[in-house]
Design a protein around this motif. Structure first.
Motif, PDB file in Angstrom:
ATOM      1  N   GLU A  56      -0.414  -9.572  -2.087  1.00  0.00           N
ATOM      2  CA  GLU A  56       0.471  -8.512  -1.649  1.00  0.00           C
ATOM      3  C   GLU A  56       1.424  -8.173  -2.946  1.00  0.00           C
ATOM      4  O   GLU A  56       2.762  -8.061  -2.764  1.00  0.00           O
ATOM      5  CB  GLU A  56       1.233  -8.931  -0.572  1.00  0.00           C
ATOM      6  CG  GLU A  56       0.546  -9.052   0.855  1.00  0.00           C
ATOM      7  CD  GLU A  56       0.180  -7.513   1.346  1.00  0.00           C
ATOM      8  OE1 GLU A  56       0.299  -6.662   0.652  1.00  0.00           O
ATOM      9  OE2 GLU A  56      -0.303  -7.329   2.733  1.00  0.00           O
ATOM     10  N   THR A  57       0.675  -7.863  -3.817  1.00  0.00           N
ATOM     11  CA  THR A  57       1.506  -7.443  -5.113  1.00  0.00           C
ATOM     12  C   THR A  57       2.621  -6.460  -4.911  1.00  0.00           C
ATOM     13  O   THR A  57       2.275  -5.260  -4.400  1.00  0.00           O
ATOM     14  CB  THR A  57       0.552  -7.095  -6.190  1.00  0.00           C
ATOM     15  OG1 THR A  57      -0.454  -8.006  -6.343  1.00  0.00           O
ATOM     16  CG2 THR A  57       1.292  -7.073  -7.549  1.00  0.00           C
ATOM     17  N   SER A  58       4.043  -6.716  -5.222  1.00  0.00           N
ATOM     18  CA  SER A  58       4.915  -5.653  -4.846  1.00  0.00           C
ATOM     19  C   SER A  58       4.818  -4.776  -5.930  1.00  0.00           C
ATOM     20  O   SER A  58       4.917  -3.399  -5.567  1.00  0.00           O
ATOM     21  CB  SER A  58       6.311  -6.212  -4.701  1.00  0.00           C
ATOM     22  OG  SER A  58       6.828  -7.049  -5.781  1.00  0.00           O
ATOM     23  N   ALA A  59       4.744  -4.813  -7.114  1.00  0.00           N
ATOM     24  CA  ALA A  59       4.463  -3.694  -8.154  1.00  0.00           C
ATOM     25  C   ALA A  59       3.016  -3.527  -8.338  1.00  0.00           C
ATOM     26  O   ALA A  59       2.459  -4.257  -9.238  1.00  0.00           O
ATOM     27  CB  ALA A  59       5.088  -4.279  -9.437  1.00  0.00           C
ATOM     28  N   PRO A 107       4.682   5.568  -4.997  1.00  0.00           N
ATOM     29  CA  PRO A 107       3.498   5.746  -5.844  1.00  0.00           C
ATOM     30  C   PRO A 107       3.352   4.374  -6.662  1.00  0.00           C
ATOM     31  O   PRO A 107       2.448   4.120  -7.328  1.00  0.00           O
ATOM     32  CB  PRO A 107       3.599   6.881  -6.821  1.00  0.00           C
ATOM     33  CG  PRO A 107       5.130   7.019  -6.690  1.00  0.00           C
ATOM     34  CD  PRO A 107       5.798   6.594  -5.729  1.00  0.00           C
ATOM     35  N   THR A 108       4.438   3.558  -6.799  1.00  0.00           N
ATOM     36  CA  THR A 108       4.516   2.469  -7.612  1.00  0.00           C
ATOM     37  C   THR A 108       4.619   0.981  -6.985  1.00  0.00           C
ATOM     38  O   THR A 108       3.853   0.058  -7.063  1.00  0.00           O
ATOM     39  CB  THR A 108       5.586   2.589  -8.668  1.00  0.00           C
ATOM     40  OG1 THR A 108       5.364   3.674  -9.232  1.00  0.00           O
ATOM     41  CG2 THR A 108       5.550   1.237  -9.633  1.00  0.00           C
ATOM     42  N   PHE A 109       5.369   1.008  -5.741  1.00  0.00           N
ATOM     43  CA  PHE A 109       5.796  -0.247  -5.237  1.00  0.00           C
ATOM     44  C   PHE A 109       4.993  -0.252  -3.697  1.00  0.00           C
ATOM     45  O   PHE A 109       4.906   0.602  -3.130  1.00  0.00           O
ATOM     46  CB  PHE A 109       7.166  -0.477  -5.186  1.00  0.00           C
ATOM     47  CG  PHE A 109       7.810  -0.456  -6.496  1.00  0.00           C
ATOM     48  CD1 PHE A 109       7.843  -1.787  -7.198  1.00  0.00           C
ATOM     49  CD2 PHE A 109       8.484   0.451  -7.118  1.00  0.00           C
ATOM     50  CE1 PHE A 109       8.254  -1.657  -8.620  1.00  0.00           C
ATOM     51  CE2 PHE A 109       8.984   0.379  -8.261  1.00  0.00           C
ATOM     52  CZ  PHE A 109       8.888  -0.733  -9.083  1.00  0.00           C
ATOM     53  N   ARG A 110       4.660  -1.568  -3.445  1.00  0.00           N
ATOM     54  CA  ARG A 110       4.150  -1.912  -2.224  1.00  0.00           C
ATOM     55  C   ARG A 110       4.948  -2.761  -1.303  1.00  0.00           C
ATOM     56  O   ARG A 110       5.616  -3.800  -1.788  1.00  0.00           O
ATOM     57  CB  ARG A 110       2.862  -2.746  -2.286  1.00  0.00           C
ATOM     58  CG  ARG A 110       2.153  -2.924  -0.856  1.00  0.00           C
ATOM     59  CD  ARG A 110       0.753  -3.420  -0.779  1.00  0.00           C
ATOM     60  NE  ARG A 110       0.352  -4.073   0.325  1.00  0.00           N
ATOM     61  CZ  ARG A 110      -0.223  -3.331   1.201  1.00  0.00           C
ATOM     62  NH1 ARG A 110      -0.218  -1.955   1.121  1.00  0.00           N
ATOM     63  NH2 ARG A 110      -0.598  -3.768   2.218  1.00  0.00           N
ATOM     64  N   GLY A 111       5.558  -2.327  -0.338  1.00  0.00           N
ATOM     65  CA  GLY A 111       6.412  -3.076   0.705  1.00  0.00           C
ATOM     66  C   GLY A 111       6.822  -2.409   2.125  1.00  0.00           C
ATOM     67  O   GLY A 111       6.150  -1.402   2.378  1.00  0.00           O
ATOM     68  N   PHE A 112       7.907  -3.022   2.724  1.00  0.00           N
ATOM     69  CA  PHE A 112       8.043  -2.351   3.902  1.00  0.00           C
ATOM     70  C   PHE A 112       9.399  -1.810   3.912  1.00  0.00           C
ATOM     71  O   PHE A 112      10.228  -2.212   3.113  1.00  0.00           O
ATOM     72  CB  PHE A 112       8.327  -3.432   5.102  1.00  0.00           C
ATOM     73  CG  PHE A 112       6.740  -3.954   5.420  1.00  0.00           C
ATOM     74  CD1 PHE A 112       5.996  -3.067   6.435  1.00  0.00           C
ATOM     75  CD2 PHE A 112       6.301  -5.063   4.755  1.00  0.00           C
ATOM     76  CE1 PHE A 112       4.686  -3.898   6.681  1.00  0.00           C
ATOM     77  CE2 PHE A 112       4.871  -5.525   5.237  1.00  0.00           C
ATOM     78  CZ  PHE A 112       4.224  -4.878   6.253  1.00  0.00           C
TER      79      PHE A 112
END
Length: 329
Positions: free
Chosen positions: A213-216, A316-321
């Motif tokens: 679950e890569t954040s960046a 468009p760059t980061f993955r999170g809630f």
């Protein structure tokens, strides 16, 4: 020339992520003088104390958004402690950072709220840096002002952008790693139970969270020279989108890459990048994640997540809630 898709004005060429040698070497050498592993590890007692406090308050309240009540607060506390921010000055930090990094879900551009938050955060950082010049203290900002190597020092503008970057990465990336990790473990209760029963396995579990679950998820780079990769030509000056999240699911590097497995043998992942641009705060992020998982799993090993109420951040760059409702059991 910048490392995110629409880099902030003035940042390109002034920060670690937007410079190459020799400028990058100058910045990194001076920063490494003061942002040491010893300084990071000295934060552990305070991080643990605050994590316990936030977690127990969260449990007494019967749960809620774990990002607002625990992980985001811990991440913000860590940055505030490191940079010497006053208690009453950090309450807006996470809100500003979250707004700055998110984009309109349709246009993918910064909203008016994002622009206003960017200005507020920039003004806050400049005020804090200016204050340390006139009122030195024992925090990292003062250390960055004072550090010197053979007559070489950091400029005020370099310090401003470094602090700005540390706030963004330290709060949002760290909180996202923790939120993503709690969600992944909830989806794999057997693995969560293993970590709860054997906290010594948590560091290896964190590496799998960073991979899975890569954040960046991706950064923009600019090719410094002509190069050919896999039969495709990239010309000097071309924009290149580096997909860290994709690399971390590459079946040439990882067996069953789409499977979450905390027992996976340690393998090189790009959760913190690679090479000279390896994340400056990697050690601090790992320490924070370890403490939070230890204390959360010790107190609520069978928490549940309301997936219907969870929302992902629009970036468009980061993955999170942006919202992750959790109920302790």
């Amino acid at each position: 020339q910048g490392n995110i898709l629409d880099d902030f004005p003035g940042r390109a060429g002034s920060s670690l992520g937007t410079t190459d040698p020799p400028k990058h070497s100058h910045l990194r050498r001076l920063i490494n003088e003061v942002f040491t592993r010893r300084r990071v590890m000295a934060l552990e007692p305070e991080i643990r104390s605050r994590t316990i406090d936030h977690t127990e308050r969260f449990i007494r309240a019967g749960g809620g958004c774990v990002l607002d009540a625990v992980t985001g607060r811990v991440a913000t506390d860590v940055v505030a402690i490191l940079l010497g921010f006053e208690e009453d000055g950090q309450s807006d930090l996470r809100g500003w950072v979250s707004a700055v990094l998110q984009r309109d879900p349709v246009t993918r551009q910064m909203t008016d709220h994002s622009q206003a938050s960017l200005k507020a955060l920039g003004d806050y950082v400049r005020d804090q840096v200016d204050r340390r010049y006139s009122e030195p203290s024992g925090d990292l900002i003062t250390a960055l002002i004072n550090v010197e190597d053979e007559g070489d020092r950091l400029t005020r503008e370099e310090i401003v952008w470094l602090v700005f970057t540390l706030i963004g990465a330290g709060i949002e990336s760290s909180s996202s790693v923790l939120g993503n990790g709690l969600a992944a473990l909830a989806d794999h209760p057997d693995q969560r139970a293993h970590l709860a029963a054997d906290p010594s396995a948590i560091p290896q579990g964190i590496e799998e969270i960073l991979r899975f679950e890569t954040s960046a998820q991706r950064f923009r780079r600019v090719a410094a020279q002509d190069i050919e990769l896999h039969g495709e030509r990239i010309g000097k000056g071309d924009n290149v989108l580096l997909m860290f999240g994709s690399a971390n699911r590459d079946d040439r590097q990882f067996e069953e890459p789409d499977k979450f497995d905390i027992h996976r043998k340690p393998a090189r992942h790009l959760g913190f990048g690679h090479g000279i641009h390896f994340c400056l705060g990697g050690a601090l992020a790992r320490l924070s994640a370890k403490i939070v998982l230890e204390e959360v799993l010790a107190r609520m090993p069978r928490y549940t997540i309301d997936r219907a109420g969870a929302t992902r951040m629009s970036s468009p760059t980061f993955r999170g809630f942006t919202r992750l409702p959790v109920s302790p059991e």
